[in-house]
Write a protein that holds these residues in place. Structure first.
Motif, mmCIF file in Angstrom:
data_model
loop_
_atom_site.group_PDB
_atom_site.id
_atom_site.type_symbol
_atom_site.label_atom_id
_atom_site.label_comp_id
_atom_site.label_asym_id
_atom_site.label_seq_id
_atom_site.Cartn_x
_atom_site.Cartn_y
_atom_site.Cartn_z
ATOM 1 N N SER A 176 13.335 -20.031 23.653
ATOM 2 C CA SER A 176 14.348 -19.189 23.020
ATOM 3 C C SER A 176 15.756 -19.509 23.494
ATOM 4 O O SER A 176 16.724 -19.340 22.738
ATOM 5 N N LEU A 177 15.871 -20.000 24.735
ATOM 6 C CA LEU A 177 17.194 -20.130 25.336
ATOM 7 C C LEU A 177 17.619 -21.561 25.654
ATOM 8 O O LEU A 177 18.804 -21.811 25.868
ATOM 9 N N VAL A 178 16.659 -22.476 25.716
ATOM 10 C CA VAL A 178 16.980 -23.860 26.086
ATOM 11 C C VAL A 178 16.696 -24.760 24.888
ATOM 12 O O VAL A 178 15.537 -24.909 24.467
ATOM 13 N N GLY A 179 17.733 -25.360 24.347
ATOM 14 C CA GLY A 179 17.631 -26.137 23.119
ATOM 15 C C GLY A 179 16.540 -27.191 23.073
ATOM 16 O O GLY A 179 15.723 -27.198 22.147
ATOM 17 N N PRO A 180 16.487 -28.119 24.052
ATOM 18 C CA PRO A 180 15.511 -29.216 23.958
ATOM 19 C C PRO A 180 14.055 -28.762 24.083
ATOM 20 O O PRO A 180 13.145 -29.517 23.735
ATOM 21 N N TRP A 181 13.809 -27.592 24.611
ATOM 22 C CA TRP A 181 12.416 -27.164 24.818
ATOM 23 C C TRP A 181 11.754 -26.893 23.473
ATOM 24 O O TRP A 181 12.400 -26.445 22.519
ATOM 25 N N ASN A 182 10.467 -27.181 23.373
ATOM 26 C CA ASN A 182 9.769 -26.981 22.104
ATOM 27 C C ASN A 182 8.326 -26.563 22.333
ATOM 28 O O ASN A 182 7.836 -26.545 23.465
ATOM 29 N N GLY A 183 7.641 -26.249 21.238
ATOM 30 C CA GLY A 183 6.280 -25.742 21.322
ATOM 31 C C GLY A 183 5.283 -26.734 21.875
ATOM 32 O O GLY A 183 4.297 -26.346 22.508
ATOM 33 N N TRP A 184 5.521 -28.039 21.646
ATOM 34 C CA TRP A 184 4.605 -29.050 22.190
ATOM 35 C C TRP A 184 4.682 -29.093 23.710
ATOM 36 O O TRP A 184 3.650 -29.131 24.388
ATOM 37 N N LEU A 185 5.897 -29.112 24.243
ATOM 38 C CA LEU A 185 6.055 -29.120 25.701
ATOM 39 C C LEU A 185 5.471 -27.843 26.308
ATOM 40 O O LEU A 185 4.808 -27.884 27.346
ATOM 41 N N VAL A 225 14.517 -7.499 26.131
ATOM 42 C CA VAL A 225 15.424 -6.516 25.531
ATOM 43 C C VAL A 225 16.702 -7.194 25.038
ATOM 44 O O VAL A 225 17.187 -6.921 23.934
ATOM 45 N N ALA A 226 17.245 -8.111 25.844
ATOM 46 C CA ALA A 226 18.468 -8.815 25.456
ATOM 47 C C ALA A 226 18.248 -9.646 24.196
ATOM 48 O O ALA A 226 19.112 -9.685 23.300
ATOM 49 N N LEU A 227 17.089 -10.313 24.079
ATOM 50 C CA LEU A 227 16.804 -11.091 22.885
ATOM 51 C C LEU A 227 16.611 -10.185 21.657
ATOM 52 O O LEU A 227 17.087 -10.501 20.564
ATOM 53 N N GLU A 228 15.951 -9.058 21.869
ATOM 54 C CA GLU A 228 15.693 -8.141 20.761
ATOM 55 C C GLU A 228 16.992 -7.565 20.218
ATOM 56 O O GLU A 228 17.144 -7.372 18.995
ATOM 57 N N TRP A 229 17.923 -7.285 21.083
ATOM 58 C CA TRP A 229 19.198 -6.683 20.663
ATOM 59 C C TRP A 229 20.278 -7.729 20.334
ATOM 60 O O TRP A 229 21.407 -7.378 20.051
ATOM 61 N N GLY A 230 19.898 -9.007 20.384
ATOM 62 C CA GLY A 230 20.839 -10.059 20.030
ATOM 63 C C GLY A 230 21.907 -10.312 21.048
ATOM 64 O O GLY A 230 22.989 -10.828 20.706
ATOM 65 N N LEU A 231 21.622 -9.986 22.311
ATOM 66 C CA LEU A 231 22.615 -10.190 23.373
ATOM 67 C C LEU A 231 22.568 -11.604 23.925
ATOM 68 O O LEU A 231 23.484 -12.017 24.646
ATOM 69 N N LEU A 232 21.535 -12.350 23.617
ATOM 70 C CA LEU A 232 21.392 -13.731 24.083
ATOM 71 C C LEU A 232 21.190 -14.676 22.908
ATOM 72 O O LEU A 232 20.603 -14.294 21.901
#
Length: 232
Positions: A176-185, A225-232
């Motif tokens: 959710s927070l680190v661009g290069p990370w993905n579902g395969w990794l 909570v921060a992700l749910e409320w769009g704070l991150l």
């Protein structure tokens, strides 16, 4: 081979197969409800909240589901504290706790990967299977053997389902927070740690480990909570 010898072999085989199918009747049956203690009812409350977490994952609400899962985590820790304080710890209670852990940690972990991280259904199938299979085997072993002891300090055999759940949750936040990370990794990392649950690693049960687990859960809840409320 003579006909008599064939008949003797066939008869021996039939007797062995019949023995394998025999179900031994026990004179006494366990009244499960009567054996439940206050700690077990707290465990059942953890099951209720853990199932709520699973339903929220299936509704596509991973952040709210995580908050419910952490509620189940808190109840799971509370049942052990109550059992020790009230002096009601028992092998039966350990089996109840292990059963509840499937729905408090393993099922939510597998669903979190499936709903929020899996690049396709095949990856979800493999990762979910390994989480549930190794986690289930780990809980079966624990309910049978209990804790080990090393110079007065109790330890779990192998990493716990909490450790594996933590790895899944950490990967969700990385995705959710680190661009290069993905579902395969994420899937490869989760698959790599699953066999550790049935290893001979000693996961010591100390006050420090409980404090770290609590701090980790609180931090993860804050991020959810921060992700749910769009704070991150």
């Amino acid at each position: 081979m003579s006909g008599e010898l064939r008949e003797a072999i066939r008869g021996a085989r039939e007797r062995v197969e019949a023995t394998d199918r025999v179900v031994v009747e026990r004179g006494e049956r366990t009244n499960v409800v009567a054996q439940l203690t206050g700690a077990d009812y707290i465990s059942l409350a953890a099951l209720f909240v853990g199932w709520a977490s699973a339903l929220l994952f299936l509704r596509g609400e991973p952040n709210l589901a995580l908050l419910a899962m952490f509620g189940a985590f808190g109840l799971d820790k509370a049942d052990g504290w109550y059992a020790r304080r009230a002096g009601v710890s028992s092998p039966f209670g350990r089996r109840v706790d292990s059963f509840i852990d499937i729905f408090a940690y393993l099922v939510p972990g597998a669903l979190l990967y499936h709903v929020a991280m899996a690049p396709n259904d095949l990856a979800s199938l493999v990762v979910g299977f390994l989480v549930l299979a190794f986690g289930g085997l780990r809980l079966i072993r624990h309910s049978s053997e209990g804790f080990g002891s090393d110079e007065g300090t109790s330890y779990y055999h192998g990493t716990t389902v909490v450790h594996t759940n933590f790895v899944v949750v950490a990967n969700y936040f990385l995705l959710s927070l680190v661009g290069p990370w993905n579902g395969w990794l994420a899937g490869l990392l989760v698959c790599a740690v699953c066999p550790l649950m049935v290893s001979d690693y000693k996961a010591y049960k100390t006050t420090a480990s409980h404090v770290l687990a609590g701090l980790g859960a609180a931090s993860a809840a804050g991020l959810a909570v921060a992700l749910e409320w769009g704070l991150l």
